[in-house]
Design a protein around this motif. Structure first.
Motif, PDB file in Angstrom:
ATOM      1  N   GLU A 129       5.050   4.893   9.607  1.00  0.00           N
ATOM      2  CA  GLU A 129       4.711   6.067   8.184  1.00  0.00           C
ATOM      3  C   GLU A 129       4.276   5.898   6.603  1.00  0.00           C
ATOM      4  N   PHE A 130       3.364   6.370   6.333  1.00  0.00           N
ATOM      5  CA  PHE A 130       2.732   5.705   5.016  1.00  0.00           C
ATOM      6  C   PHE A 130       3.786   4.574   3.893  1.00  0.00           C
ATOM      7  N   LEU A 133       5.287   1.408   5.341  1.00  0.00           N
ATOM      8  CA  LEU A 133       4.178   0.729   5.296  1.00  0.00           C
ATOM      9  C   LEU A 133       4.277   0.124   3.780  1.00  0.00           C
ATOM     10  N   PHE A 134       3.985   1.101   3.121  1.00  0.00           N
ATOM     11  CA  PHE A 134       3.935   0.707   1.668  1.00  0.00           C
ATOM     12  C   PHE A 134       5.420  -0.239   1.024  1.00  0.00           C
ATOM     13  N   GLU A 135       6.285  -0.205   1.279  1.00  0.00           N
ATOM     14  CA  GLU A 135       7.581  -0.624   1.603  1.00  0.00           C
ATOM     15  C   GLU A 135       7.155  -2.175   1.581  1.00  0.00           C
ATOM     16  N   HIS A 136       6.849  -2.323   2.924  1.00  0.00           N
ATOM     17  CA  HIS A 136       6.835  -3.403   3.529  1.00  0.00           C
ATOM     18  C   HIS A 136       5.612  -4.537   3.262  1.00  0.00           C
ATOM     19  N   TYR A 137       4.838  -3.751   2.965  1.00  0.00           N
ATOM     20  CA  TYR A 137       3.208  -4.177   2.573  1.00  0.00           C
ATOM     21  C   TYR A 137       2.860  -4.830   0.836  1.00  0.00           C
ATOM     22  N   ASP A 158      -6.467   6.394  10.815  1.00  0.00           N
ATOM     23  CA  ASP A 158      -7.058   6.936  10.660  1.00  0.00           C
ATOM     24  C   ASP A 158      -5.675   7.604  10.310  1.00  0.00           C
ATOM     25  N   PHE A 159      -5.558   8.729   9.298  1.00  0.00           N
ATOM     26  CA  PHE A 159      -4.496   9.131   7.962  1.00  0.00           C
ATOM     27  C   PHE A 159      -5.017  10.734   7.478  1.00  0.00           C
ATOM     28  N   VAL A 174      -0.124   6.642   9.723  1.00  0.00           N
ATOM     29  CA  VAL A 174      -1.060   5.947   9.884  1.00  0.00           C
ATOM     30  C   VAL A 174      -1.337   5.558  10.979  1.00  0.00           C
ATOM     31  N   THR A 175      -2.490   5.740  11.505  1.00  0.00           N
ATOM     32  CA  THR A 175      -2.220   5.515  13.318  1.00  0.00           C
ATOM     33  C   THR A 175      -3.219   4.120  12.563  1.00  0.00           C
ATOM     34  N   LEU A 176      -2.933   3.231  13.888  1.00  0.00           N
ATOM     35  CA  LEU A 176      -3.682   2.049  13.912  1.00  0.00           C
ATOM     36  C   LEU A 176      -4.961   2.427  15.262  1.00  0.00           C
ATOM     37  N   LEU A 177      -6.526   2.370  14.979  1.00  0.00           N
ATOM     38  CA  LEU A 177      -7.008   3.224  15.938  1.00  0.00           C
ATOM     39  C   LEU A 177      -7.374   1.935  16.552  1.00  0.00           C
TER      40      LEU A 177
END
Length: 178
Positions: A129-130, A133-137, A158-159, A174-177
């Motif tokens: 989830e964005f 990801l935002f909190e970690h990144y 992709d999102f 957010v999907t890592l392709l």
């Protein structure tokens, strides 16, 4: 009156001592002034030459070929220029950040089967989830959204939607392709 002033000039010129008669300090002063003059002239010549290649200068030579719209070089810096080098360095830096983002998604995301599609290296897709990801990144970089857009343009993630916003899109996946 004209002869009088001319004779004064001659007298002044005669009063200048020969450089060989100067003391060491006085000779050093003359040498340093000469060096300053030469350095200034060198800088002036280099600047004048650089201005010939500056498109915003009035000294630009018309012989400099400026690429026109539709040509391969249009919108690109001159080869070998500092601008070209800065562009290459920026591209390398952004590529490293995209790779790091993909690695973070692999580490904190949930893996699942991708339904036979061979996008992932081991047949799995990683999603996160964005908001998570935002909190970690945010401790890594403050440019997450821009890096996500770049990674999507490269076909790595992709999102849904054009842009992700903190708070509003925290539950967007957010999907890592790859």
């Amino acid at each position: 009156m004209g002869t009088n002033s001319q004779s004064n000039i001659v007298e002044i010129e005669d009063d200048i001592p020969d450089p060989a008669q100067f003391s060491h300090d006085t000779a050093a002063c003359i040498v340093s002034v000469k060096g300053l003059k030469e350095n200034w002239q060198k800088w002036s010549d280099e600047h004048r030459e650089n201005q010939k290649h500056n498109p915003f200068s009035h000294d630009t030579r018309p012989s400099v070929v400026v690429p026109q719209r539709g040509q391969d070089d249009y919108g690109r810096p001159l080869q070998g220029s500092m601008t070209e080098q800065r562009g290459k360095d920026a591209h390398t830096h952004i590529s490293r950040e995209v790779e790091e983002l993909c690695e973070v998604i692999r580490n904190i995301g949930h893996s699942g089967d991708n339904g036979g599609d061979q996008s992932g290296s081991d047949g799995r897709v990683f999603t996160v989830e964005f908001g998570k990801l935002f909190e970690h990144y945010v401790t890594i970089s403050n440019k997450l959204v821009g890096i996500l857009l770049r990674a999507r343009k490269q076909g790595l993630v992709d999102f849904k939607g054009e842009m992700l916003w903190q708070g509003k899109d925290n539950h967007a996946v957010v999907t890592l392709l790859q």
